[in-house]
Design a protein around this motif. Structure first.
Motif, PDB file in Angstrom:
ATOM      1  N   ASP B  66       1.483  10.074   3.530  1.00 58.75           N
ATOM      2  CA  ASP B  66       1.711   9.196   4.673  1.00 58.75           C
ATOM      3  C   ASP B  66       0.623   8.124   4.723  1.00 58.75           C
ATOM      4  O   ASP B  66      -0.420   8.316   5.347  1.00 58.75           O
ATOM      5  N   VAL B  67       0.870   6.995   4.050  1.00 57.70           N
ATOM      6  CA  VAL B  67      -0.152   5.946   3.956  1.00 57.70           C
ATOM      7  C   VAL B  67       0.508   4.593   3.702  1.00 57.70           C
ATOM      8  O   VAL B  67       1.577   4.521   3.086  1.00 57.70           O
ATOM      9  N   ALA B  68      -0.137   3.541   4.200  1.00 60.79           N
ATOM     10  CA  ALA B  68       0.349   2.182   3.939  1.00 60.79           C
ATOM     11  C   ALA B  68      -0.002   1.795   2.503  1.00 60.79           C
ATOM     12  O   ALA B  68      -1.049   2.190   1.987  1.00 60.79           O
ATOM     13  N   GLU B  69       0.873   1.018   1.875  1.00 61.67           N
ATOM     14  CA  GLU B  69       0.703   0.721   0.448  1.00 61.67           C
ATOM     15  C   GLU B  69      -0.573  -0.070   0.155  1.00 61.67           C
ATOM     16  O   GLU B  69      -1.243   0.186  -0.843  1.00 61.67           O
ATOM     17  N   ASP B  70      -0.919  -1.027   1.030  1.00 63.81           N
ATOM     18  CA  ASP B  70      -2.111  -1.844   0.740  1.00 63.81           C
ATOM     19  C   ASP B  70      -3.391  -1.013   0.801  1.00 63.81           C
ATOM     20  O   ASP B  70      -4.301  -1.180  -0.009  1.00 63.81           O
ATOM     21  N   ARG B  71      -3.433  -0.073   1.752  1.00 62.94           N
ATOM     22  CA  ARG B  71      -4.615   0.801   1.845  1.00 62.94           C
ATOM     23  C   ARG B  71      -4.680   1.735   0.636  1.00 62.94           C
ATOM     24  O   ARG B  71      -5.744   1.945   0.049  1.00 62.94           O
ATOM     25  N   ALA B  72      -3.519   2.303   0.282  1.00 70.22           N
ATOM     26  CA  ALA B  72      -3.472   3.236  -0.852  1.00 70.22           C
ATOM     27  C   ALA B  72      -3.880   2.535  -2.144  1.00 70.22           C
ATOM     28  O   ALA B  72      -4.593   3.109  -2.972  1.00 70.22           O
ATOM     29  N   LEU B  73      -3.457   1.279  -2.301  1.00 65.64           N
ATOM     30  CA  LEU B  73      -3.783   0.542  -3.528  1.00 65.64           C
ATOM     31  C   LEU B  73      -5.280   0.232  -3.598  1.00 65.64           C
ATOM     32  O   LEU B  73      -5.900   0.373  -4.654  1.00 65.64           O
TER      33      LEU B  73
END
Lengths: 14, 102
Positions: B66-73
């Motif tokens: 459960d994470v936003a893509e920009d943060r995960a990247l």
């Protein structure tokens, strides 16, 4: 169905 | 606007084993032991040298956690840099050929 639940995110680390 | 992709591949000089959601990696060069958490393991498992990091994050990390893509990247790029520094992961701007990816 609510199978679709995502795991809690943790910052990837060594 | 073309952005450069990052391709990551596991070093051939390691032995790795998954324990539950975590991964233990030993460098056969100096027997250093590394332990990755669950998100790190998801990235590590997908490091085949042919899949760009952005796709690994989108299809593996964001699909499972459960994470936003920009943060995960952003986190993944930092994580990959750490592993590359330790020599257990190679980072390239070009995908590995199928022979290299094996």
């Amino acid at each position: 169905e609510a199978a679709t639940a995502k795991k809690p995110y943790v910052k990837p680390e060594v | 606007m073309a952005s450069t992709e990052t391709y990551i591949a596991q070093s051939p000089d390691i032995a790795a084993s998954t324990l539950g959601d975590d991964t233990i990696i030993m460098s056969t060069l100096d027997s250093t032991i590394f332990m990755l958490n669950s998100v790190g393991t998801a990235i590590w498992k997908a490091a085949d040298g042919a899949t760009p990091l952005s796709r690994i994050v989108g299809e593996k990390v964001c699909a499972e956690f459960d994470v936003a893509e920009d943060r995960a990247l952003a986190d993944a790029e930092e994580f990959v840099a750490q592993l590359a520094q330790h020599g257990i992961l190679s980072v390239s701007a070009q995908p590995a050929s199928p022979r290299e990816a094996l």
